[in-house]
Design an enzyme around this catalytic site. Structure first.
Site, mmCIF file in Angstrom:
data_model
loop_
_atom_site.group_PDB
_atom_site.id
_atom_site.type_symbol
_atom_site.label_atom_id
_atom_site.label_comp_id
_atom_site.label_asym_id
_atom_site.label_seq_id
_atom_site.Cartn_x
_atom_site.Cartn_y
_atom_site.Cartn_z
ATOM 1 N N GLU A 52 0.998 -1.377 0.035
ATOM 2 C CA GLU A 52 0.089 -0.063 0.162
ATOM 3 C C GLU A 52 1.078 0.935 0.005
ATOM 4 O O GLU A 52 1.014 2.499 -0.567
ATOM 5 C CB GLU A 52 -1.038 -0.328 0.998
ATOM 6 C CG GLU A 52 -2.196 0.631 1.165
ATOM 7 C CD GLU A 52 -2.487 2.355 1.001
ATOM 8 O OE1 GLU A 52 -0.815 2.973 1.865
ATOM 9 O OE2 GLU A 52 -3.356 2.841 0.086
ATOM 10 N N HIS A 114 -0.736 0.374 7.192
ATOM 11 C CA HIS A 114 -1.484 1.345 5.965
ATOM 12 C C HIS A 114 -0.895 2.722 5.574
ATOM 13 O O HIS A 114 0.653 2.065 5.127
ATOM 14 C CB HIS A 114 -2.918 2.155 7.014
ATOM 15 C CG HIS A 114 -3.655 2.667 5.768
ATOM 16 N ND1 HIS A 114 -5.010 3.113 6.112
ATOM 17 C CD2 HIS A 114 -3.552 3.038 4.384
ATOM 18 C CE1 HIS A 114 -5.588 3.311 4.623
ATOM 19 N NE2 HIS A 114 -4.641 2.933 3.351
ATOM 20 N N HIS A 133 -4.251 -0.196 12.118
ATOM 21 C CA HIS A 133 -5.769 -0.183 12.168
ATOM 22 C C HIS A 133 -5.630 -1.575 13.107
ATOM 23 O O HIS A 133 -6.831 -2.043 12.670
ATOM 24 C CB HIS A 133 -6.394 -0.382 10.673
ATOM 25 C CG HIS A 133 -6.390 0.524 9.704
ATOM 26 N ND1 HIS A 133 -6.897 1.754 10.574
ATOM 27 C CD2 HIS A 133 -5.557 1.178 8.540
ATOM 28 C CE1 HIS A 133 -6.638 3.038 9.614
ATOM 29 N NE2 HIS A 133 -6.241 2.189 8.320
ATOM 30 N N ASN A 167 -5.240 7.810 6.861
ATOM 31 C CA ASN A 167 -5.082 7.328 5.880
ATOM 32 C C ASN A 167 -3.675 7.130 5.424
ATOM 33 O O ASN A 167 -2.814 6.176 6.216
ATOM 34 C CB ASN A 167 -5.969 7.728 5.031
ATOM 35 C CG ASN A 167 -5.284 7.200 3.056
ATOM 36 O OD1 ASN A 167 -4.350 7.127 3.606
ATOM 37 N ND2 ASN A 167 -6.455 6.797 3.202
ATOM 38 N N ASN A 223 -6.274 12.165 1.141
ATOM 39 C CA ASN A 223 -5.593 10.458 0.929
ATOM 40 C C ASN A 223 -3.745 10.512 1.124
ATOM 41 O O ASN A 223 -4.074 11.310 2.492
ATOM 42 C CB ASN A 223 -5.995 9.979 -0.572
ATOM 43 C CG ASN A 223 -5.778 8.452 -0.390
ATOM 44 O OD1 ASN A 223 -4.667 7.773 0.398
ATOM 45 N ND2 ASN A 223 -6.264 7.454 -1.113
ATOM 46 N N ASP A 268 -3.859 8.597 -5.581
ATOM 47 C CA ASP A 268 -3.579 8.152 -4.233
ATOM 48 C C ASP A 268 -2.628 9.085 -3.633
ATOM 49 O O ASP A 268 -2.592 9.930 -2.932
ATOM 50 C CB ASP A 268 -3.554 6.744 -4.385
ATOM 51 C CG ASP A 268 -4.240 5.603 -2.917
ATOM 52 O OD1 ASP A 268 -3.279 6.387 -2.063
ATOM 53 O OD2 ASP A 268 -4.054 4.088 -2.693
ATOM 54 N N ASN A 269 -1.217 8.171 -2.993
ATOM 55 C CA ASN A 269 -0.063 8.229 -2.053
ATOM 56 C C ASN A 269 0.214 9.221 -2.700
ATOM 57 O O ASN A 269 0.894 9.155 -4.141
ATOM 58 C CB ASN A 269 0.452 7.098 -1.765
ATOM 59 C CG ASN A 269 1.156 7.606 -0.783
ATOM 60 O OD1 ASN A 269 1.426 8.635 -0.469
ATOM 61 N ND2 ASN A 269 2.054 6.441 -0.192
HETATM 62 C C1 LIG Z 1 6.427 5.940 -1.589
HETATM 63 C C2 LIG Z 1 6.346 7.259 -1.176
HETATM 64 O O1 LIG Z 1 7.337 8.526 -0.672
HETATM 65 N N1 LIG Z 1 5.114 6.718 -0.461
HETATM 66 C C3 LIG Z 1 4.736 7.922 0.255
HETATM 67 C C4 LIG Z 1 2.697 7.530 0.746
HETATM 68 O O2 LIG Z 1 2.872 8.437 1.866
HETATM 69 C C5 LIG Z 1 3.404 8.845 2.729
HETATM 70 C C6 LIG Z 1 3.292 10.058 3.602
HETATM 71 O O3 LIG Z 1 4.051 11.492 3.427
HETATM 72 C C7 LIG Z 1 5.317 8.809 2.637
HETATM 73 O O4 LIG Z 1 6.067 8.949 3.845
HETATM 74 C C8 LIG Z 1 5.090 7.985 1.859
HETATM 75 O O5 LIG Z 1 6.578 7.530 1.747
#
Ligand SMILES: CC(=O)N[C@H]1CO[C@H](CO)[C@@H](O)[C@@H]1O
Ligand SMILES: *[C@@H]1O[C@H](CO)[C@@H](O)[C@H](O)[C@H]1NC(C)=O
Ligand SMILES: *[C@@H]1O[C@H](CO)[C@@H](O)[C@H](O)[C@H]1NC(C)=O
Ligand SMILES: *[C@@H]1O[C@H](CO)[C@@H](O)[C@H](O)[C@H]1NC(C)=O
Length: 354
Positions: A52, A114, A133, A167, A223, A268-269
């Site tokens: 994830e 998560h 969670h 999240n 998100n 998303d991320n």
């Molecule tokens: C690959 C990456 O950088 N994922 C990020 C997803 O979001 C969180 C919160 O900002 C980061 O810590 C993760 O590095």
């Protein structure tokens, strides 16, 4: 309480909401993926039940959260708890290895990781902060990453009433972070009403041991969250309005909105390239397929790169897009020395040469 009443009334008045044009738009219900390929991609061996979130440390070690279980989320493996995986991107054909976790108070059997984030202090100690969670609740687990031992030492569990539907998280210190709450409600029925009706009550919290406060709100499912390499800007993805918001971060940790970019995909991320400052975003081209899993209509994957986000005309490139045959439901993408690592909500992970 007022919000609960409004929601109950709206819920009673609601019928056929999924056919409503605004609902169809928020979930990009009719979107099909135009494939965009990369010539050199391999699935990562040993990841079958999700990747994830992930973070690549400057030394090329990737930490990956796997095995997310969250109410309403699809997963292929409902019984086993999750874990944190380690992958060394300096190796030619890197394999993944599960980090062992120690710490007397930590309950491994209810570990459902998560969003994750790391913080490295001046002594080069690497802290890993993980949204967890346990029993469908939300906590933040603070670990120390012990590179030599390939293990995580659990230091602390952080709970707070404002951290109730977490999240993602971005650390600005070992016990100091911004986090997104993707819903206002915790109750599964109220959560689904909230999302179905598009109430945009999701929000972002700043946490430190001395002060906890809401720093941004009004999101239609907040998100991913991340920060620019210079620490001046915070980026927040709003999944169901398909936007990435840029906030200016102030000395007192408040955020003010600077600009927003709109996309044709559910963002998303967000990962930030520490060298160039580019944003890499794991996206869901069609929200219906991820929110309502159907093996006949599997969710695809899409990765976008955003260059010069602060400029008048940021450059947006779809770097990878695929209909789900290879990788379902990409949620994160990050780069290291010309390689791209793509994670997914509950499926595999893909490693590509750029
Ligand atoms: C690959 C990456 O950088 N994922 C990020 C997803 O979001 C969180 C919160 O900002 C980061 O810590 C993760 O590095
Ligand atoms: C650990 O978590 C499991 C699963 O939620 C639960 O059944 C068990 O009681 C927990 N153990 C402790 C010591 O809290
Ligand atoms: C925080 O700092 C910003 C920018 O200096 C300022 O506008 C704002 O009023 C401050 N907020 C609080 C609560 O102190
Ligand atoms: C997905 O894409 C692959 C490769 O382009 C193609 O062979 C396959 O038929 C597609 N599947 C669906 C369901 O569209």
């Amino acid at each position: 309480m007022a919000k609960l009443m409004v929601l109950t009334l709206l819920g009673l008045a609601m019928t056929g909401f999924r056919d409503h044009p605004s609902y169809q738009k928020r979930f990009a219900a009719s979107r099909e993926v135009e494939p965009v390929g990369l010539p050199n991609c391999n699935l990562v061996k040993g990841i079958e039940t999700g990747s994830e979130d992930l973070e690549i440390l400057p030394n090329g070690l990737a930490l990956i959260s796997s095995g997310l279980k969250y109410p309403g989320n699809k997963n292929f493996d409902s019984n086993t708890p999750g874990n944190i995986l380690l992958m060394d991107l300096n190796e030619e054909d890197p394999a993944v290895l599960e980090l062992s976790i120690s710490g007397s108070k930590f309950n491994m059997s209810s570990f459902y990781p998560h969003g994750i984030s790391t913080f490295t202090d001046e002594d080069n100690t690497v802290y890993l902060l993980v949204v967890n969670h346990p029993d469908a609740k939300s906590t933040v687990e603070l670990f120390k990453f012990q590179k030599e031992e390939k293990s995580l030492l659990h230091l602390k569990t952080i709970r707070h009433e404002l951290l109730h539907s977490l999240n993602d998280i971005v650390a600005v210190g070992p016990e100091h972070f911004y986090a997104t709450n993707d819903h206002y409600f915790v109750d599964p029925y109220l959560r689904s009403l909230e999302v179905n009706l598009g109430l945009s009550w999701s929000y972002v919290v700043y946490y430190s041991p001395n002060e906890v406060k809401v720093v941004a709100d009004g999101f239609d499912f907040a998100n991913g969250i991340n920060i620019s390499p210079d620490g001046k800007y915070v980026y927040i993805s709003e999944l169901l309005s398909h936007k990435i918001h840029v906030y200016e971060k102030h000395a007192n940790w408040t955020l003010t909105s600077l600009k927003s970019l709109a996309f044709d995909t559910l963002v998303d991320n967000i990962s930030v390239d520490p060298v160039t400052g580019d944003l890499w975003v794991g996206c869901h081209p069609n929200g219906m397929r991820i929110f309502f899993y159907n093996p006949e209509r599997i969710p695809g994957s899409e990765v976008i790169q955003i260059q010069d986000i602060l400029s008048e005309e940021p450059k947006v490139t779809v770097v990878y897009a695929e209909n789900g045959t290879v990788l379902q439901a990409s949620s994160v993408a990050s780069v290291y020395q010309g390689k791209l690592l793509i994670g997914s909500v509950y499926h595999k992970a893909l490693y590509c040469k750029l």
